[in-house]
Design an enzyme around this catalytic site. Structure first.
Site, mmCIF file in Angstrom:
data_model
loop_
_atom_site.group_PDB
_atom_site.id
_atom_site.type_symbol
_atom_site.label_atom_id
_atom_site.label_comp_id
_atom_site.label_asym_id
_atom_site.label_seq_id
_atom_site.Cartn_x
_atom_site.Cartn_y
_atom_site.Cartn_z
ATOM 1 C CB VAL A 62 -5.874 3.248 -2.945
ATOM 2 C CG1 VAL A 62 -5.394 4.455 -3.713
ATOM 3 C CG2 VAL A 62 -5.327 3.234 -1.532
ATOM 4 C CE1 TYR B 82 -11.370 4.287 6.792
ATOM 5 C CE2 TYR B 82 -11.108 6.458 7.762
ATOM 6 C CZ TYR B 82 -10.559 5.298 7.268
ATOM 7 O OH TYR B 82 -9.194 5.145 7.263
ATOM 8 C CD GLU C 222 3.622 -8.397 5.087
ATOM 9 O OE1 GLU C 222 2.953 -9.450 4.993
ATOM 10 O OE2 GLU C 222 3.123 -7.264 4.948
ATOM 11 N N GLY D 98 0.794 -1.224 0.000
ATOM 12 C CA GLY D 98 0.000 0.000 0.000
ATOM 13 C C GLY D 98 0.825 1.273 0.000
#
Length: 401
Positions: free
Chosen positions: A273, A235, A75, A52
């Protein structure tokens, strides 16, 4: 192994290492095509750098400004049995491509909320770079392990006060549904602020400052989204919004703190996005599919990379060296094009008209799906998805724990 996409809920459980590398290469190519960023920082730390906006920030700094970068993320690597996370492959690809370009790049893998992550980063900065000129804070995690107690705190994507019901899209079945989300409890609101608010950003800056590794004039930026009334109930007016308001509070405190060394702290408000984070928010996929179509028609559509390049070159590091324009809350606004009246009015008018039948015609829904699957390295032109690939990629990553 041959890796195909497997979607479960709003995540894809498989990832393609070659596809992920192609995504990183595409962002690097865009950045280089824009030309060098004048006045760019030379030593950059990105907390949350594997996908991102965080990944794009690392690319902008390195390939737009020639910066030495340190990335921190959490990760999983691949094994001979299953692929790793997309973020692991993204970060591995970035490191490889940065090294090929003669740039310094080192990565820390582990819990960025932990005290250990901060200490490891400080050791690395002292050892290799001396000090840092920019700290980008771009963590998006649903859970935070509290560094001192080990307690796990979870965030909630919920409205405040009353149940929120709205038209949404079921991205698995590609049908329009009515989605209802129960309101957050007071505890859930507080927990969301703990996980996604500004506290950890402050702890990072405090640790770096106390260790003496923030350079004179050091800037820091954290990312936020405000959106419009179409998404506000879930949101900005919801639990997540409280966390983002806490980010504003932290920015004000950090800005005062950094002023002593000629530095600044800002929240940058970015556009919507397609990311793993946004796909988890009810209503967002449908809103994104609508707003993207209109923004493309108007020639103002941007993905993560375009947004971040614009933030670096036209806000934080302007060519003439002047201070960036900010809103009343000292925020850098890069959602300015998305929030244009004509674009938002179009979305407001369109929202009640959307049905399963006209979804693809009236919105960029297919494009949304393509961008979503692309996050995991799939659906990219020029890649043979029937070819055997090795899920274990070489990556000289430093483990935090």
């Amino acid at each position: 192994m041959i890796i195909k996409p497997k979607i479960r809920g709003f995540i894809c459980t498989t990832t393609h290492p070659v596809g992920c590398e192609a995504n990183v290469k595409e962002q690097i190519a865009y950045t280089k095509a824009q030309g060098p960023i004048k006045n760019a920082p030379k030593r950059v730390l990105v907390v949350g750098s594997s996908s991102g906006y965080g990944l794009s920030s690392r690319i902008a700094a390195a390939f737009g400004g020639g910066a030495a970068t340190i990335g921190v993320f959490f990760e999983k690597p691949g094994t001979d049995k299953k692929p790793g996370t997309a973020g692991f492959y993204n970060a591995a690809a970035f490191d490889k491509l940065a090294h090929e370009a003669g740039l310094y790049a080192k990565s820390l893998n582990g819990d960025a909320f932990s005290n250990e992550a901060k200490q490891k980063a400080i050791e690395l900065i002292k050892q290799d770079l001396g000090q840092i000129d920019l700290v980008v804070y771009s963590l998006a995690s649903p859970v935070r392990k509290m560094p001192d107690t080990g307690e796990l705190v979870r965030s909630a994507l919920k409205p405040i006060g009353e149940t929120y019901t709205s038209t949404a899209v079921d991205t698995n079945k590609d049908v329009i549904i009515e989605a209802s989300v129960e309101p957050a409890t007071e505890q859930e609101i507080a927990d969301t602020v703990t996980v996604m608010g500004g506290q950890d950003w402050e702890l990072w800056i405090q640790a770096l400052e106390e260790a003496g590794v923030l350079a004179e004039g050091c800037k820091t930026v954290a990312y936020s989204y405000i959106g419009t009334e179409l998404t506000w109930p879930i949101y900005w007016d919801g639990a997540l919004g409280r966390a983002k308001m806490d980010l504003d509070r932290a920015a004000t405190a950090l800005n005062e703190k950094l002023a002593a060394k000629g530095g600044t702290a800002n929240v940058a408000v970015l556009k919507s996005v397609v990311t793993q984070a946004s796909s988890a928010i009810p209503v967002m996929p449908l809103y994104i599919a609508m707003v993207f179509k209109k923004m493309r028609e108007q020639g103002v559509h941007e993905g993560c990379m375009e947004q971040i390049y614009r933030m670096f070159s036209q806000r934080l590091y302007k060519e003439d060296g002047s201070a960036p324009e900010v809103d009343d809350h000292n925020r850098l606004r890069l959602d300015d094009w998305e929030l244009r009246d004509d674009i938002q009015q179009h979305c407001r008018d369109l929202w009640p008209q959307i049905t399963t039948e006209n979804l693809r015609e009236l919105t960029d829904y297919d494009m949304y799906k393509e961008e979503f699957i692309k996050l995991f390295g799939f659906g990219i032109e020029g890649i043979d998805y029937d070819a055997d690939v090795n899920p274990e990629v070489e990556f000289d990553v430093i483990d935090i724990e």
